[in-house]
Design a protein around this motif. Structure first.
Motif, PDB file in Angstrom:
ATOM      1  N   THR A 272       0.844  -1.195   0.000  1.00 19.65           N
ATOM      2  CA  THR A 272       0.000   0.000   0.000  1.00 19.65           C
ATOM      3  C   THR A 272       0.876   1.240   0.000  1.00 19.65           C
ATOM      4  O   THR A 272       1.888   1.298   0.705  1.00 19.65           O
ATOM      5  CB  THR A 272      -0.913   0.028   1.237  1.00 19.65           C
ATOM      6  OG1 THR A 272      -1.710  -1.158   1.264  1.00 19.65           O
ATOM      7  CG2 THR A 272      -1.819   1.252   1.224  1.00 19.65           C
ATOM      8  N   ILE A 273       0.505   2.226  -0.799  1.00 20.16           N
ATOM      9  CA  ILE A 273       1.137   3.545  -0.707  1.00 20.16           C
ATOM     10  C   ILE A 273       0.059   4.549  -0.333  1.00 20.16           C
ATOM     11  O   ILE A 273      -1.114   4.375  -0.678  1.00 20.16           O
ATOM     12  CB  ILE A 273       1.836   3.938  -2.023  1.00 20.16           C
ATOM     13  CG1 ILE A 273       0.829   3.996  -3.189  1.00 20.16           C
ATOM     14  CG2 ILE A 273       2.972   2.959  -2.353  1.00 20.16           C
ATOM     15  CD1 ILE A 273       1.418   4.559  -4.469  1.00 20.16           C
ATOM     16  N   GLU A 274       0.445   5.596   0.383  1.00 19.25           N
ATOM     17  CA  GLU A 274      -0.534   6.578   0.857  1.00 19.25           C
ATOM     18  C   GLU A 274      -0.005   7.985   0.654  1.00 19.25           C
ATOM     19  O   GLU A 274       1.207   8.215   0.592  1.00 19.25           O
ATOM     20  CB  GLU A 274      -0.838   6.356   2.346  1.00 19.25           C
ATOM     21  CG  GLU A 274      -1.538   5.036   2.633  1.00 19.25           C
ATOM     22  CD  GLU A 274      -1.838   4.860   4.117  1.00 19.25           C
ATOM     23  OE1 GLU A 274      -1.197   5.556   4.936  1.00 19.25           O
ATOM     24  OE2 GLU A 274      -2.706   4.033   4.436  1.00 19.25           O
ATOM     25  N   SER A 275      -0.957   8.922   0.576  1.00 17.32           N
ATOM     26  CA  SER A 275      -0.618  10.326   0.428  1.00 17.32           C
ATOM     27  C   SER A 275      -1.511  11.144   1.341  1.00 17.32           C
ATOM     28  O   SER A 275      -2.658  10.760   1.601  1.00 17.32           O
ATOM     29  CB  SER A 275      -0.818  10.757  -1.029  1.00 17.32           C
ATOM     30  OG  SER A 275      -0.690  12.164  -1.159  1.00 17.32           O
ATOM     31  N   ASP A 276      -1.015  12.261   1.831  1.00 18.05           N
ATOM     32  CA  ASP A 276      -1.817  13.143   2.678  1.00 18.05           C
ATOM     33  C   ASP A 276      -2.777  13.999   1.849  1.00 18.05           C
ATOM     34  O   ASP A 276      -3.683  14.630   2.395  1.00 18.05           O
ATOM     35  CB  ASP A 276      -0.903  14.066   3.498  1.00 18.05           C
ATOM     36  CG  ASP A 276      -0.115  13.298   4.543  1.00 18.05           C
ATOM     37  OD1 ASP A 276      -0.620  12.244   4.998  1.00 18.05           O
ATOM     38  OD2 ASP A 276       1.008  13.719   4.882  1.00 18.05           O
ATOM     39  N   GLY A 277      -2.584  14.046   0.543  1.00 16.04           N
ATOM     40  CA  GLY A 277      -3.447  14.832  -0.338  1.00 16.04           C
ATOM     41  C   GLY A 277      -3.601  14.136  -1.668  1.00 16.04           C
ATOM     42  O   GLY A 277      -3.283  12.948  -1.800  1.00 16.04           O
ATOM     43  N   PRO A 278      -4.099  14.859  -2.676  1.00 17.01           N
ATOM     44  CA  PRO A 278      -4.301  14.251  -3.988  1.00 17.01           C
ATOM     45  C   PRO A 278      -2.981  13.781  -4.590  1.00 17.01           C
ATOM     46  O   PRO A 278      -1.932  14.400  -4.401  1.00 17.01           O
ATOM     47  CB  PRO A 278      -4.905  15.392  -4.818  1.00 17.01           C
ATOM     48  CG  PRO A 278      -5.434  16.360  -3.817  1.00 17.01           C
ATOM     49  CD  PRO A 278      -4.543  16.251  -2.630  1.00 17.01           C
ATOM     50  N   ALA A 282       3.663  12.688 -10.890  1.00 14.78           N
ATOM     51  CA  ALA A 282       5.062  12.673 -10.451  1.00 14.78           C
ATOM     52  C   ALA A 282       5.210  11.860  -9.164  1.00 14.78           C
ATOM     53  O   ALA A 282       6.167  11.090  -9.004  1.00 14.78           O
ATOM     54  CB  ALA A 282       5.565  14.097 -10.251  1.00 14.78           C
ATOM     55  N   ASP A 283       4.254  12.031  -8.227  1.00 16.66           N
ATOM     56  CA  ASP A 283       4.286  11.250  -6.987  1.00 16.66           C
ATOM     57  C   ASP A 283       4.227   9.759  -7.278  1.00 16.66           C
ATOM     58  O   ASP A 283       4.960   8.961  -6.697  1.00 16.66           O
ATOM     59  CB  ASP A 283       3.113  11.620  -6.078  1.00 16.66           C
ATOM     60  CG  ASP A 283       3.229  13.018  -5.501  1.00 16.66           C
ATOM     61  OD1 ASP A 283       4.359  13.504  -5.386  1.00 16.66           O
ATOM     62  OD2 ASP A 283       2.166  13.585  -5.162  1.00 16.66           O
ATOM     63  N   LEU A 284       3.312   9.390  -8.173  1.00 16.48           N
ATOM     64  CA  LEU A 284       3.126   7.976  -8.475  1.00 16.48           C
ATOM     65  C   LEU A 284       4.334   7.405  -9.212  1.00 16.48           C
ATOM     66  O   LEU A 284       4.708   6.254  -9.012  1.00 16.48           O
ATOM     67  CB  LEU A 284       1.856   7.791  -9.309  1.00 16.48           C
ATOM     68  CG  LEU A 284       0.560   8.087  -8.566  1.00 16.48           C
ATOM     69  CD1 LEU A 284      -0.622   8.045  -9.500  1.00 16.48           C
ATOM     70  CD2 LEU A 284       0.360   7.118  -7.415  1.00 16.48           C
ATOM     71  N   ASP A 286       7.309   8.300  -8.682  1.00 18.15           N
ATOM     72  CA  ASP A 286       8.319   8.091  -7.627  1.00 18.15           C
ATOM     73  C   ASP A 286       7.975   6.886  -6.775  1.00 18.15           C
ATOM     74  O   ASP A 286       8.848   6.098  -6.434  1.00 18.15           O
ATOM     75  CB  ASP A 286       8.390   9.361  -6.764  1.00 18.15           C
ATOM     76  CG  ASP A 286       9.408   9.216  -5.640  1.00 18.15           C
ATOM     77  OD1 ASP A 286      10.576   8.930  -5.952  1.00 18.15           O
ATOM     78  OD2 ASP A 286       9.017   9.341  -4.468  1.00 18.15           O
ATOM     79  N   LYS A 287       6.710   6.740  -6.433  1.00 19.91           N
ATOM     80  CA  LYS A 287       6.299   5.673  -5.515  1.00 19.91           C
ATOM     81  C   LYS A 287       6.196   4.308  -6.193  1.00 19.91           C
ATOM     82  O   LYS A 287       6.546   3.285  -5.599  1.00 19.91           O
ATOM     83  CB  LYS A 287       4.940   6.010  -4.891  1.00 19.91           C
ATOM     84  CG  LYS A 287       4.936   7.228  -3.999  1.00 19.91           C
ATOM     85  CD  LYS A 287       5.578   6.954  -2.651  1.00 19.91           C
ATOM     86  CE  LYS A 287       5.367   8.131  -1.707  1.00 19.91           C
ATOM     87  NZ  LYS A 287       5.978   7.856  -0.375  1.00 19.91           N
ATOM     88  N   LEU A 288       5.658   4.300  -7.407  1.00 17.89           N
ATOM     89  CA  LEU A 288       5.398   3.025  -8.065  1.00 17.89           C
ATOM     90  C   LEU A 288       6.469   2.652  -9.088  1.00 17.89           C
ATOM     91  O   LEU A 288       6.561   1.487  -9.494  1.00 17.89           O
ATOM     92  CB  LEU A 288       4.035   3.070  -8.759  1.00 17.89           C
ATOM     93  CG  LEU A 288       2.829   3.235  -7.844  1.00 17.89           C
ATOM     94  CD1 LEU A 288       1.549   3.338  -8.663  1.00 17.89           C
ATOM     95  CD2 LEU A 288       2.718   2.063  -6.858  1.00 17.89           C
ATOM     96  N   GLY A 289       7.218   3.656  -9.539  1.00 12.91           N
ATOM     97  CA  GLY A 289       8.228   3.359 -10.549  1.00 12.91           C
ATOM     98  C   GLY A 289       9.396   2.629  -9.971  1.00 12.91           C
ATOM     99  O   GLY A 289      10.037   1.827 -10.568  1.00 12.91           O
TER     100      GLY A 289
END
Length: 289
Positions: A272-278, A282-284, A286-289
Motif C-alpha cells: 500500500t502507498i498513501e498520500s496526505d493529499g491528492p 510525479a508522486d506515483l 516516484d512511488k510506483l516506478g
C-alpha cells in the motif's frame, strides 16, 4: 449406506470426463442423479444424446437411480428444464454440480466474437443459469418451512485462478467469474440452507488433452499399477464430500489434482502507498516506478 443416500443431484456436463466420474460416484454413494450433457464437441458445436444416456445406463445397471437430460444449460430455459426434471423425476433437488464446459482457445489479438461469447455462455452463464433456477427452488422450499440442506459445487479452473494460460482469455475470464460467483452465492444462499463451493480441477479430459502445450503431459502413459495423478476419478471424492449433508463448508475454492487438495484464496493486499493529499503523476512515478 452412502454419504449421499436419499439425495437428488444434477451434474452438468456429465456424459464424459470429470462430470461422468461425478455422476458415477454420486450414484454409488446413494444419490439419484440427473445426468445432463448436450453431447457437443469440444468447441460446443453439435449435439448427441448418447453420452448422457450411456452414463445413465451404467448407473442403472449397477442398481442406482439416474435420468438423462440433454438441455443446453447455457440458456435460461434449458437450465430451468434441468431443475424441473430433477424435481419431477425424483421429487426434490439437493445438489447442483456445475461442470459443463467447452474450449475455443485463441489469443486476444485474434479472437473473434463467437469464440468469446460461446465460452462465456457455456461456462459463466451456464453456471449462473442453473444456479438461479436451483436457488429459486430452494428459496421457495425454505419459505414454505422445509428444512433445506442443499449444496452447490461449481467448477472453476487453474486458468482462472492461480495459473493464467496464454490463449485462454475467454476460458480464464469465465473461470475467474465462476470463482467470484461462488463467493457471492455462498453469501446470499446461506440463509436458505444452501452451501456453495467451487473446485479448480486438473485432470485428463477431452478439454485438457486439447489444450496447447499441455496435451502431451496429460496424454503420457501411466505404467500399470501406478497411481494415475491425472485420472478424472481423482476429482470426484472431494465433490461428493462437499455435496454431503454433514459438510459445513461454504464459500471455499479448492484446487484438486491427483492426491493433492489446496484451498485457494482470492485477491489480497500486497503493498500500500498513501498520500496526505491528492496524488500527482510525479508522486506515483516516484512511488510506483
Amino acid at each position: 449406506m452412502g454419504i449421499l443416500d436419499g439425495r437428488v443431484a444434477i451434474v452438468t456436463g456429465a456424459g464424459r470426463g470429470i462430470g461422468r466420474e461425478h455422476a458415477l460416484l454420486f450414484a454409488k454413494e446413494g444419490a439419484s442423479v440427473v445426468v445432463n450433457d448436450l453431447g457437443g464437441a469440444n468447441d460446443g458445436t453439435g449435439a448427441d444424446a448418447g453420452p448422457a444416456q450411456q452414463v445413465v445406463d451404467e448407473i442403472l445397471a449397477a442398481g442406482g437411480a439416474a435420468a438423462a437430460n440433454t438441455d443446453n444449460i447455457a440458456t435460461w430455459d434449458g437450465a430451468r428444464r434441468v431443475v424441473d426434471q430433477a424435481v419431477a423425476d425424483f421429487g426434490r433437488l439437493d445438489i447442483l454440480v456445475n461442470n459443463a464446459g467447452i474450449l475455443r482457445d485463441a489469443f486476444i489479438a485474434g479472437i473473434d466474437e463467437a469464440q468469446w461469447d460461446s465460452v462465456i455462455a457455456v461456462h459463466l452463464k451456464g453456471h449462473a443459469a442453473t444456479l438461479h433456477h436451483a436457488a429459486a427452488y430452494w428459496k421457495a422450499q425454505s419459505k414454505a418451512g422445509v428444512d433445506v440442506n442443499a449444496a452447490v459445487i461449481n467448477t472453476a479452473s487453474a486458468s482462472g485462478t492461480f495459473m493464467p494460460n496464454a490463449g485462454q482469455a475467454n476460458y480464464g475470464a469465465a473461470k475467474a467469474g465462476i470463482a467470484a460467483l461462488t463467493l457471492v452465492a455462498a453469501d446470499e444462499l446461506e440463509r436458505y440452507g444452501v452451501r456453495v463451493n467451487a473446485i479448480a480441477p486438473i485432470a485428463r479430459t477431452r478439454l485438457t488433452l486439447a489444450t496447447p502445450g499441455m496435451g502431451a503431459l496429460f496424454a503420457a502413459e501411466v505404467p500399470e499399477g501406478e497411481f494415475d495423478a491425472f485420472a478424472p476419478s481423482n476429482i470426484s471424492p472431494l465433490v461428493a464430500y462437499l455435496a454431503g449433508p454433514d459438510c459445513k463448508l461454504t464459500g471455499k475454492v479448492f484446487a484438486v489434482q491427483g492426491g493433492g487438495i489446496t484451498e485457494l484464496a482470492g485477491w489480497h493486499d500486497v503493498s500500500t502507498i498513501e498520500s496526505d493529499g491528492p496524488w500527482t503523476v510525479a508522486d506515483l512515478t516516484d512511488k510506483l516506478g
